[in-house]
Each structure stands twice: as C-alpha cells, then as structure tokens.
Design an enzyme around this catalytic site. Structure first.
Site, mmCIF file in Angstrom:
data_model
loop_
_atom_site.group_PDB
_atom_site.id
_atom_site.type_symbol
_atom_site.label_atom_id
_atom_site.label_comp_id
_atom_site.label_asym_id
_atom_site.label_seq_id
_atom_site.Cartn_x
_atom_site.Cartn_y
_atom_site.Cartn_z
ATOM 1 C CG LEU A 272 24.871 30.615 58.218
ATOM 2 C CD1 LEU A 272 25.700 29.538 58.139
ATOM 3 C CD2 LEU A 272 25.019 31.655 57.197
ATOM 4 C CB ILE B 178 15.771 31.468 61.791
ATOM 5 C CG1 ILE B 178 16.834 31.465 62.547
ATOM 6 C CG2 ILE B 178 15.274 30.674 60.626
ATOM 7 C CD1 ILE B 178 18.309 31.533 61.479
ATOM 8 N N GLY C 96 21.201 34.570 47.254
ATOM 9 C CA GLY C 96 20.237 35.399 48.236
ATOM 10 C C GLY C 96 20.479 36.817 48.018
ATOM 11 N NE ARG D 127 1.573 68.635 51.464
ATOM 12 C CZ ARG D 127 0.889 69.032 52.472
ATOM 13 N NH1 ARG D 127 -0.482 68.817 52.330
ATOM 14 N NH2 ARG D 127 1.274 69.839 53.631
ATOM 15 C CD GLU E 207 19.777 36.708 52.161
ATOM 16 O OE1 GLU E 207 20.230 36.399 51.235
ATOM 17 O OE2 GLU E 207 18.543 36.417 52.101
ATOM 18 C CB THR F 122 26.746 43.543 57.778
ATOM 19 O OG1 THR F 122 28.323 43.373 57.650
ATOM 20 C CG2 THR F 122 26.175 43.018 58.786
HETATM 21 N N1 CAA Z 1 30.982 30.355 47.506
HETATM 22 C C1 CAA Z 1 31.623 29.010 47.392
HETATM 23 N N2 CAA Z 1 32.803 28.826 48.358
HETATM 24 C C2 CAA Z 1 33.075 30.066 49.255
HETATM 25 C C3 CAA Z 1 32.414 31.284 49.117
HETATM 26 C C4 CAA Z 1 31.414 31.334 48.188
HETATM 27 N N3 CAA Z 1 30.841 32.606 48.086
HETATM 28 N N4 CAA Z 1 32.978 32.040 49.968
HETATM 29 C C5 CAA Z 1 33.876 31.393 50.494
HETATM 30 N N5 CAA Z 1 34.053 29.967 50.074
HETATM 31 C C6 CAA Z 1 34.877 29.054 50.383
HETATM 32 C C7 CAA Z 1 36.416 29.423 50.413
HETATM 33 O O1 CAA Z 1 36.851 29.195 49.437
HETATM 34 C C8 CAA Z 1 37.040 28.588 51.468
HETATM 35 O O2 CAA Z 1 37.374 27.595 50.990
HETATM 36 P P1 CAA Z 1 38.827 26.598 50.871
HETATM 37 O O3 CAA Z 1 39.298 26.860 52.324
HETATM 38 O O4 CAA Z 1 38.585 25.376 50.443
HETATM 39 O O5 CAA Z 1 39.433 27.757 49.859
HETATM 40 C C9 CAA Z 1 35.957 28.478 52.788
HETATM 41 O O6 CAA Z 1 34.698 28.845 51.992
HETATM 42 C C10 CAA Z 1 36.250 29.501 53.671
HETATM 43 O O7 CAA Z 1 36.181 30.734 53.253
HETATM 44 P P2 CAA Z 1 36.528 32.416 53.805
HETATM 45 O O8 CAA Z 1 37.970 32.202 54.332
HETATM 46 O O9 CAA Z 1 36.424 33.067 52.812
HETATM 47 O O10 CAA Z 1 35.612 32.114 55.218
HETATM 48 P P3 CAA Z 1 35.485 33.146 56.354
HETATM 49 O O11 CAA Z 1 35.545 32.390 57.724
HETATM 50 O O12 CAA Z 1 36.778 34.146 56.427
HETATM 51 O O13 CAA Z 1 34.177 33.823 56.093
HETATM 52 C C11 CAA Z 1 32.931 35.678 55.258
HETATM 53 C C12 CAA Z 1 34.101 34.790 55.148
HETATM 54 C C13 CAA Z 1 32.575 36.462 54.078
HETATM 55 C C14 CAA Z 1 33.055 36.553 56.675
HETATM 56 C C15 CAA Z 1 31.613 34.829 55.849
HETATM 57 O O14 CAA Z 1 31.588 34.388 57.048
HETATM 58 C C16 CAA Z 1 30.359 35.508 55.364
HETATM 59 O O15 CAA Z 1 29.684 35.857 54.390
HETATM 60 N N6 CAA Z 1 29.491 36.163 56.682
HETATM 61 C C17 CAA Z 1 28.416 36.644 56.435
HETATM 62 C C18 CAA Z 1 27.472 35.638 56.870
HETATM 63 C C19 CAA Z 1 26.285 36.170 56.369
HETATM 64 O O16 CAA Z 1 25.940 36.602 55.281
HETATM 65 N N7 CAA Z 1 24.871 35.815 57.411
HETATM 66 C C20 CAA Z 1 23.746 36.073 56.752
HETATM 67 C C21 CAA Z 1 22.917 35.311 57.662
HETATM 68 S S1 CAA Z 1 21.386 34.385 56.640
HETATM 69 C C22 CAA Z 1 20.286 35.545 56.542
HETATM 70 O O17 CAA Z 1 20.354 36.473 56.978
HETATM 71 C C23 CAA Z 1 19.235 34.638 56.270
HETATM 72 C C24 CAA Z 1 17.758 35.124 56.706
HETATM 73 O O18 CAA Z 1 16.791 34.548 57.163
HETATM 74 C C25 CAA Z 1 17.295 36.108 55.840
#
Ligand code: CAA
Length: 384
Positions: free
Chosen positions: A126, A158, A242, A268, A363, A365
C-alpha cells in the site's frame, strides 16, 4: 496475564505458544537483531504450530481460531520478538485475511493453504514513497491491456517484501482519490517485480522490510481482488484488523517489559536493598502493569466485536493507539529501571524500545488514529 475466563483451548494455545517462543525465539532474538535477519528456519516451525493459520478456516489449512486466540498469539509473539510477529501478522493478518474476506474461491484455493501453513509468505503493498498516511492518493498505476493489467510504480517500507511469494498490490485503475484504487494479487516472481531490502532500521531489524518497484508487471484480470475501484476499502478494512494485531503485539511488548523489570528489580541490589523496595521503581512497575492490562483489554474488546460481526474499526484504532504509545513508554521506563544495563543488548529492554517505536508509525500513525477517533466522536472529517 489478566484472566478473563479464557476457554481451555485458548489457555492451551497460550501455553503452547509461550513455551515454543521461549525456547525457539527468545534465546536467539538478540543475535537475529544484530544480524538484521531472523533465522528463516523459524518460519516453517511457526507454521507447524499454526501461527500463520490462526484465524484461517480449517478448510483452507488454518486452525479456524477466534480473534481472542489471534490476540493471544500476537501478544506472545510481541513479547518474544516483534520482528517475528510482523512476519506472521502481515502474511496472515493483512494478506491472508484479504484473500479470505474479499477473494474469489479460486484465489482462496490458490493462496490460502500455503499462507496458513507458512509455506508461502504474503506482503501488503500500500505505502508509497510519496503517499504514507495519505493512502487514498497512491500513484502506482494499473492499466488495462487486453484481458491483462499492466502495473507500474513503487512501494516502500513493505514488511516481508523481499521474502514474500505474493503481494497484494494496491494500484490506481481509475481517477484520483480512494475510489480510483483497485487491489491485485501479484506473485513476486512476475517479470518486472523488483525488490530491494531496506537496511539501517532502528528496530524490527530481524524482519525484512523492502521497497518494491513494478516495471510493466503484467497480471491477468483474475488477479484483481474485489471490484474495480474497491481496493481502498479493502485496504482500510484489512488495516482495521491489522491494528488489532498491532495492539495485541504491543501488549506483548508491555508484558515483556513488566516481566523484565520485575525480575531485575527483585534480584538487583543498590544501597543494600532490592531495587524493587524503592518507591520510585514501584511507581514505574505499577504503571507498566496497568498499561499491560488496559492494552490487552482494548485489543480483546476489538477482537470480541470482530467475532460478533459488529463494527470494530474505531475500537481497533483505540487499541492500536493506546497499546503502541504505552509500549514505547513501558520500554522507556524499563530501560530506566535497568539503568546502564538497559542500554546494552545483553537485556531485551533496549530492543523492546527500538521495536516499539515503529508501532506508533506503521499501520496508521498515532495521529491518524486520533483523527479517526475524533471524526467518529464529532462527525467532523479532519482529513478534508
Ligand atoms: N473500512 C471500510 N471502508 C472504509 C474504511 C474502513 N475502515 N475507512 C474508510 N472507508 C471508505 C469510506 O467509507 C469511503 O467510502 P465512500 O466514499 O463510499 O463513503 C472511502 O473508504 C474513503 O474514505 P475516507 O474519505 O475516509 O478516505 P481518506 O482518503 O480521507 O483516508 C485515512 C482516510 C484514514 C487517512 C486513510 O488514508 C488511512 O487510514 N491512512 C493511513 C494509512 C495506513 O494505515 N497505512 C499503513 C501502511 S500498511 C503497513 O504499515 C503495512 C506493513 O507492512 C506493516
């Protein structure tokens, strides 16, 4: 550990998991940390014990366990070595659960049996160099070409990237924003799929973290998971789960810190007395103990909601936010109790500190979790 009437099966799993990890992981974790690589022979052993299939149904080779059992497993892994937890959690929890929840029957048959046994590893593509928190604006693009899709772009940070057999790649198939994102299952041996290990991390040094580059990576239409344009919701939904795993893993870090400080402070002596007899030491121990219980209960609450099929995403954010921040605090206090010995890798507390630090970043911040909680409480969207 707080006893909330765990079932016999859950208690048995916890004991088996702890005994195994105390023998097979804890004695090696400092060396793996120095080597910047766990001994990957641990992966099939974890698979045999069922860690990779904890919540994957038996028909696909998993244990078919419940989410509290999953939390127990992640806590024990976090207590032992967060690098090992990351390998399991991303392969099963992020990758495997996406296939299970959103994949076709053919996709499940193809990937889940290998993931559930640890014979195959998955990763979650992602995050990109320019879009971390702002995942909805990712730039990797998948373009239709006949009955195939051709993917170009890059990912960063990743987990499992260079070891994984398959990656769930989130790529833009439509216009800007979250609605233009789709998800694809991409075997990592597909031509044009390039992987590079990232070195020099503060913590999680035993697990591999990679950058990925896609140069005309071609996949068939059948590689798409869910609907075209449905990828962002799949990513968010799997990150919710997650975050419960991160919360439980951080509980394990706090629990590990607690056990370490109790052991050290009761053996200790300074000024002719046990360290544990000093009130300021007990103050820190009490705080760590309290935080372990609270982090565990928050994670289990989210897990219980998942089990009952109820909304859980805000509870998952709270568990992840609290447990990750408190894991950093617990490790910091543990180093304080250990004094100079806490600063060297003969003892685990400095590793807990380094590993805990990323938990407030990946996952989602701590700030993203707070904005999600704030949005749920107020109805006002701070992301606009
Ligand atoms: N479940 C299902 N759908 C969801 C959802 C959820 N939890 N959250 C949002 N959606 C849906 C919304 O309903 C919306 O859909 P509709 O338009 O149909 O209503 C759509 O998704 C867009 O939602 P938002 O408007 O909330 O989206 P946004 O662009 O404003 O983003 C955010 C919101 C919370 C900032 C999001 O981008 C986010 O969580 N960012 C953090 C990313 C992240 O956690 N990255 C981690 C990387 S992975 C990692 O670390 C892996 C590893 O290797 C360990």
């Amino acid at each position: 550990m707080v006893d909330l009437s765990l079932s016999e099966d859950q208690q048995a799993f916890q004991k088996i998991a702890r005994d195994f990890l105390d023998n097979e992981v804890v004695p090696h974790r400092a060396q793996w940390d120095r080597d910047e690589r766990v001994d990957t022979a641990i992966i099939p052993k974890l698979g045999e014990l069922g860690f990779f299939g904890l919540t994957i149904p038996e028909e696909y080779g998993g244990l078919g366990g419940d989410y509290i059992t999953y939390c127990i497993g992640m806590e024990e892994l976090g207590r032992a070595d967060s690098s090992v937890r990351g390998i399991v959690s991303v392969s099963m929890g992020l990758f495997g659960k996406i296939v299970l929840d959103h994949g076709t029957e053919a996709q499940k048959q193809e990937w889940l049996p290998g993931i559930a046994t640890g014979e195959k590893l998955g990763c979650f593509g992602l995050t990109e160099p320019d879009t971390g928190s702002d995942a909805g604006n990712l730039r990797t693009r998948a373009t239709r070409n006949g009955s195939d899709w051709v993917i170009n772009g890059s990912k960063i940070f990743i987990t499992n990237g260079s070891w994984a057999d398959v990656c769930i790649v989130f790529a833009r198939t439509g216009g800007p924003g979250p609605k233009g994102v789709s998800a694809f299952l991409v075997p990592t041996d597909t031509p044009g799929f390039i992987r590079e290990e990232i070195h020099g991390k503060l913590g999680l040094r035993g697990q591999v973290t990679s950058s990925l580059t896609f140069e005309d990576v071609r996949v068939p239409d059948s590689a798409m998971v869910g609907q075209e344009g449905g990828g962002f919701k799949i990513a968010m939904n799997s990150l919710d789960k997650g975050r419960v795993s991160v919360g439980a893993g951080c509980t394990g870090i706090i629990q590990g810190c607690l056990e370490a400080v109790v052991d050290y402070s009761t053996t200790r002596k300074q000024f002719g007395r046990q360290l544990a007899s000093f009130q300021m030491i007990q103050d820190m121990i009490a705080q760590i103990s309290l935080d372990a219980d609270a982090a565990r209960l928050l994670s289990w609450r989210a897990a219980d909601l998942i089990e009952r099929g109820l909304p859980f995403s805000i509870e998952a954010s709270k568990a992840k936010l609290f447990a990750s921040e408190k894991a950093v605090d617990a490790a910091n206090m543990a180093i304080q109790v250990f004094g100079g010995y806490g600063y060297v890798d003969e003892y685990p507390v400095q590793k807990y500190m380094r590993d805990a630090r990323v938990m407030t970043l990946y996952e989602g911040t701590s700030q993203i979790q707070k904005l999600l909680i704030g949005r749920a409480e107020t109805g006002v969207n701070a992301f606009l």
